[in-house]
Design a protein around this motif. Structure first.
Motif, PDB file in Angstrom:
ATOM      1  N   MET A   1       9.502 -48.569 -32.842  1.00 57.69           N
ATOM      2  CA  MET A   1       9.391 -47.798 -34.428  1.00 57.69           C
ATOM      3  C   MET A   1      10.462 -47.782 -35.432  1.00 57.69           C
ATOM      4  N   LEU A   2      11.296 -47.547 -34.337  1.00 55.15           N
ATOM      5  CA  LEU A   2      12.663 -47.601 -35.587  1.00 55.15           C
ATOM      6  C   LEU A   2      13.348 -48.968 -35.482  1.00 55.15           C
ATOM      7  N   THR A   3      12.827 -50.171 -34.852  1.00 55.22           N
ATOM      8  CA  THR A   3      13.351 -51.127 -35.369  1.00 55.22           C
ATOM      9  C   THR A   3      12.686 -51.943 -36.320  1.00 55.22           C
ATOM     10  N   LEU A   4      11.429 -51.586 -36.347  1.00 56.61           N
ATOM     11  CA  LEU A   4      10.398 -52.259 -36.942  1.00 56.61           C
ATOM     12  C   LEU A   4      10.304 -51.759 -38.231  1.00 56.61           C
ATOM     13  N   PHE A   5      11.180 -50.527 -38.448  1.00 55.36           N
ATOM     14  CA  PHE A   5      11.167 -49.851 -39.738  1.00 55.36           C
ATOM     15  C   PHE A   5      12.404 -50.635 -40.235  1.00 55.36           C
ATOM     16  N   VAL A   6      13.572 -49.692 -39.781  1.00 52.92           N
ATOM     17  CA  VAL A   6      15.231 -51.250 -40.463  1.00 52.92           C
ATOM     18  C   VAL A   6      14.999 -52.380 -40.342  1.00 52.92           C
ATOM     19  N   SER A   7      13.579 -53.465 -39.716  1.00 54.50           N
ATOM     20  CA  SER A   7      13.324 -54.859 -39.870  1.00 54.50           C
ATOM     21  C   SER A   7      13.180 -54.509 -40.627  1.00 54.50           C
ATOM     22  N   ALA A   8      11.911 -54.280 -41.646  1.00 51.86           N
ATOM     23  CA  ALA A   8      11.309 -54.101 -43.252  1.00 51.86           C
ATOM     24  C   ALA A   8      11.260 -53.445 -43.758  1.00 51.86           C
ATOM     25  N   PHE A   9      12.887 -52.330 -43.278  1.00 48.74           N
ATOM     26  CA  PHE A   9      13.873 -52.239 -44.633  1.00 48.74           C
ATOM     27  C   PHE A   9      14.558 -53.758 -45.092  1.00 48.74           C
ATOM     28  N   VAL A  10      15.603 -53.850 -44.341  1.00 49.02           N
ATOM     29  CA  VAL A  10      16.250 -55.441 -44.099  1.00 49.02           C
ATOM     30  C   VAL A  10      15.496 -56.162 -44.895  1.00 49.02           C
ATOM     31  N   TRP A 127       2.478 -61.935 -48.734  1.00 48.85           N
ATOM     32  CA  TRP A 127       2.084 -61.268 -47.846  1.00 48.85           C
ATOM     33  C   TRP A 127       1.469 -61.935 -47.184  1.00 48.85           C
ATOM     34  N   ALA A 128       0.703 -62.835 -47.393  1.00 46.56           N
ATOM     35  CA  ALA A 128      -0.179 -63.323 -46.995  1.00 46.56           C
ATOM     36  C   ALA A 128      -0.061 -64.073 -45.599  1.00 46.56           C
ATOM     37  N   ALA A 129       1.793 -64.396 -45.611  1.00 46.72           N
ATOM     38  CA  ALA A 129       2.595 -65.157 -44.778  1.00 46.72           C
ATOM     39  C   ALA A 129       3.161 -62.817 -43.462  1.00 46.72           C
ATOM     40  N   MET A 130       3.150 -62.430 -44.258  1.00 45.86           N
ATOM     41  CA  MET A 130       3.860 -61.117 -43.511  1.00 45.86           C
ATOM     42  C   MET A 130       2.602 -60.717 -42.610  1.00 45.86           C
ATOM     43  N   GLY A 131       0.933 -60.739 -43.112  1.00 51.12           N
ATOM     44  CA  GLY A 131       0.430 -59.573 -42.108  1.00 51.12           C
ATOM     45  C   GLY A 131       0.499 -60.656 -40.786  1.00 51.12           C
ATOM     46  N   GLY A 132       1.196 -62.265 -41.282  1.00 47.85           N
ATOM     47  CA  GLY A 132       0.891 -62.262 -39.957  1.00 47.85           C
ATOM     48  C   GLY A 132       2.610 -62.123 -39.072  1.00 47.85           C
ATOM     49  N   ALA A 133       3.265 -62.068 -39.778  1.00 46.27           N
ATOM     50  CA  ALA A 133       3.932 -62.486 -38.742  1.00 46.27           C
ATOM     51  C   ALA A 133       5.613 -60.887 -38.465  1.00 46.27           C
ATOM     52  N   LEU A 134       4.810 -60.184 -37.853  1.00 45.71           N
ATOM     53  CA  LEU A 134       5.282 -59.371 -37.347  1.00 45.71           C
ATOM     54  C   LEU A 134       6.050 -59.376 -35.765  1.00 45.71           C
ATOM     55  N   GLY A 135       5.299 -60.428 -35.090  1.00 45.78           N
ATOM     56  CA  GLY A 135       5.737 -60.589 -33.910  1.00 45.78           C
ATOM     57  C   GLY A 135       7.047 -61.711 -33.812  1.00 45.78           C
ATOM     58  N   ALA A 136       7.351 -61.721 -35.250  1.00 47.73           N
ATOM     59  CA  ALA A 136       9.072 -61.903 -35.203  1.00 47.73           C
ATOM     60  C   ALA A 136       9.823 -60.380 -34.907  1.00 47.73           C
ATOM     61  N   VAL A 137       9.085 -59.452 -35.206  1.00 47.04           N
ATOM     62  CA  VAL A 137      10.177 -58.551 -35.262  1.00 47.04           C
ATOM     63  C   VAL A 137       9.502 -57.832 -33.285  1.00 47.04           C
ATOM     64  N   GLY A 138       8.906 -58.601 -32.843  1.00 43.99           N
ATOM     65  CA  GLY A 138       8.611 -58.105 -31.457  1.00 43.99           C
ATOM     66  C   GLY A 138       7.087 -57.142 -31.553  1.00 43.99           C
ATOM     67  N   VAL A 139       7.165 -57.606 -32.614  1.00 45.14           N
ATOM     68  CA  VAL A 139       5.784 -56.457 -32.367  1.00 45.14           C
ATOM     69  C   VAL A 139       4.067 -58.039 -32.410  1.00 45.14           C
ATOM     70  N   THR A 140       3.873 -58.128 -30.978  1.00 46.65           N
ATOM     71  CA  THR A 140       3.256 -59.123 -30.689  1.00 46.65           C
ATOM     72  C   THR A 140       1.049 -58.838 -30.905  1.00 46.65           C
ATOM     73  N   HIS A 141       0.701 -57.471 -30.897  1.00 47.42           N
ATOM     74  CA  HIS A 141       0.167 -56.482 -31.293  1.00 47.42           C
ATOM     75  C   HIS A 141       0.299 -56.251 -31.673  1.00 47.42           C
ATOM     76  N   PRO A 142       0.109 -56.157 -32.788  1.00 39.85           N
ATOM     77  CA  PRO A 142       0.611 -54.835 -34.457  1.00 39.85           C
ATOM     78  C   PRO A 142      -0.657 -54.225 -34.410  1.00 39.85           C
ATOM     79  N   LYS A 143      -0.762 -52.839 -34.199  1.00 41.44           N
ATOM     80  CA  LYS A 143      -1.366 -51.472 -34.386  1.00 41.44           C
ATOM     81  C   LYS A 143      -1.924 -51.303 -36.162  1.00 41.44           C
ATOM     82  N   THR A 144      -2.541 -50.215 -36.492  1.00 38.85           N
ATOM     83  CA  THR A 144      -2.188 -49.870 -37.871  1.00 38.85           C
ATOM     84  C   THR A 144      -1.256 -49.082 -37.716  1.00 38.85           C
ATOM     85  N   ALA A 145      -0.854 -47.991 -36.710  1.00 39.41           N
ATOM     86  CA  ALA A 145       0.906 -47.866 -36.799  1.00 39.41           C
ATOM     87  C   ALA A 145       2.110 -48.198 -37.424  1.00 39.41           C
TER      88      ALA A 145
END
Length: 222
Positions: A1-10, A127-145
């Protein structure tokens, strides 16, 4: 989760630092009223950013790319940019001093920031792109959290950037001379006009593919 937060911050810093209409209006308001109006533009724009982020991450942003919705939003945004350009050019001729009523100008600046962000059609695609781009930071099956953490990281960086940008604008233009202020207004007017024309161009000649990339968000101008 920390990696995801930092990636989103950057990513949020990169998103907010890209020059565009919000940045031009921040300078325009900062020349007139200093830190508070400049900050108000930035904070107002976060309303639109948050709105498009929630819609995009929820998957609704893809639907907003259809012409039936893309054209009205784009036309309103272009018309508002034209109006801001005209107002900035007109102000360059008649107003050379810092505004003595920061409360009133800050409220107006807040509304302008909100309008600019809410009517920016590039935010839809981004943001339409970002809705499906979380795989770039290692989240292949993103959940609500995962979406919540990503959104939090993005908004924290956006708020931090708002204060930083307003402070820099205030520092640079606090003691600006009359000629420099007039030149700045004219420059902002030119940038806003170019962005308005660019918005119309993108509406008339859209990209060949409307499907956003899965691992590379589309560039956006603020």
């Amino acid at each position: 989760m920390l990696t995801l937060f930092v990636s989103a911050f950057v990513l949020g810093i990169a998103f907010n630092a890209a020059p565009g209409a919000v940045f031009a209006e921040t300078i325009s308001q900062g020349v007139r009223g200093g830190f508070r109006p400049a900050l108000a533009v930035q904070l107002g724009s976060l309303v639109g950013d948050a709105t498009w982020a929630i819609l995009g991450l929820a998957g609704i942003g893809i639907a907003l790319q259809f012409d039936a919705l893309r054209w009205p939003v784009g036309l309103v945004g272009a018309a508002y940019l034209f109006w801001l350009s005209w107002a900035s050019w007109k102000t360059a001729k008649v107003e050379y001093s810092v505004d003595a009523t920061p409360e009133r100008s800050a409220k107006q600046a807040l509304n302008k920031g909100m309008m600019l962000s809410l009517t920016n059609p590039q935010n839809i695609a981004y943001w339409a792109a970002m809705g499906g781009a979380l795989g770039a930071v290692g989240v292949t099956h993103p959940k609500t959290a995962d979406y919540a953490v990503f959104f939090a990281g993005f908004m924290v960086s956006s708020v931090a950037w708002s204060f930083f940008c307003a402070a820099v604008v205030d520092r640079l233009f606090r003691r600006a001379g009359k000629r420099w202020v007039s030149f700045t207004y004219r420059l902002c007017a030119t940038v806003l006009l170019a962005l308005a024309l660019g918005t119309l161009r993108d509406l008339i000649y859209p990209a060949q593919s409307t499907t956003p990339p899965q691992h590379k968000p589309m560039p956006v101008q603020r």
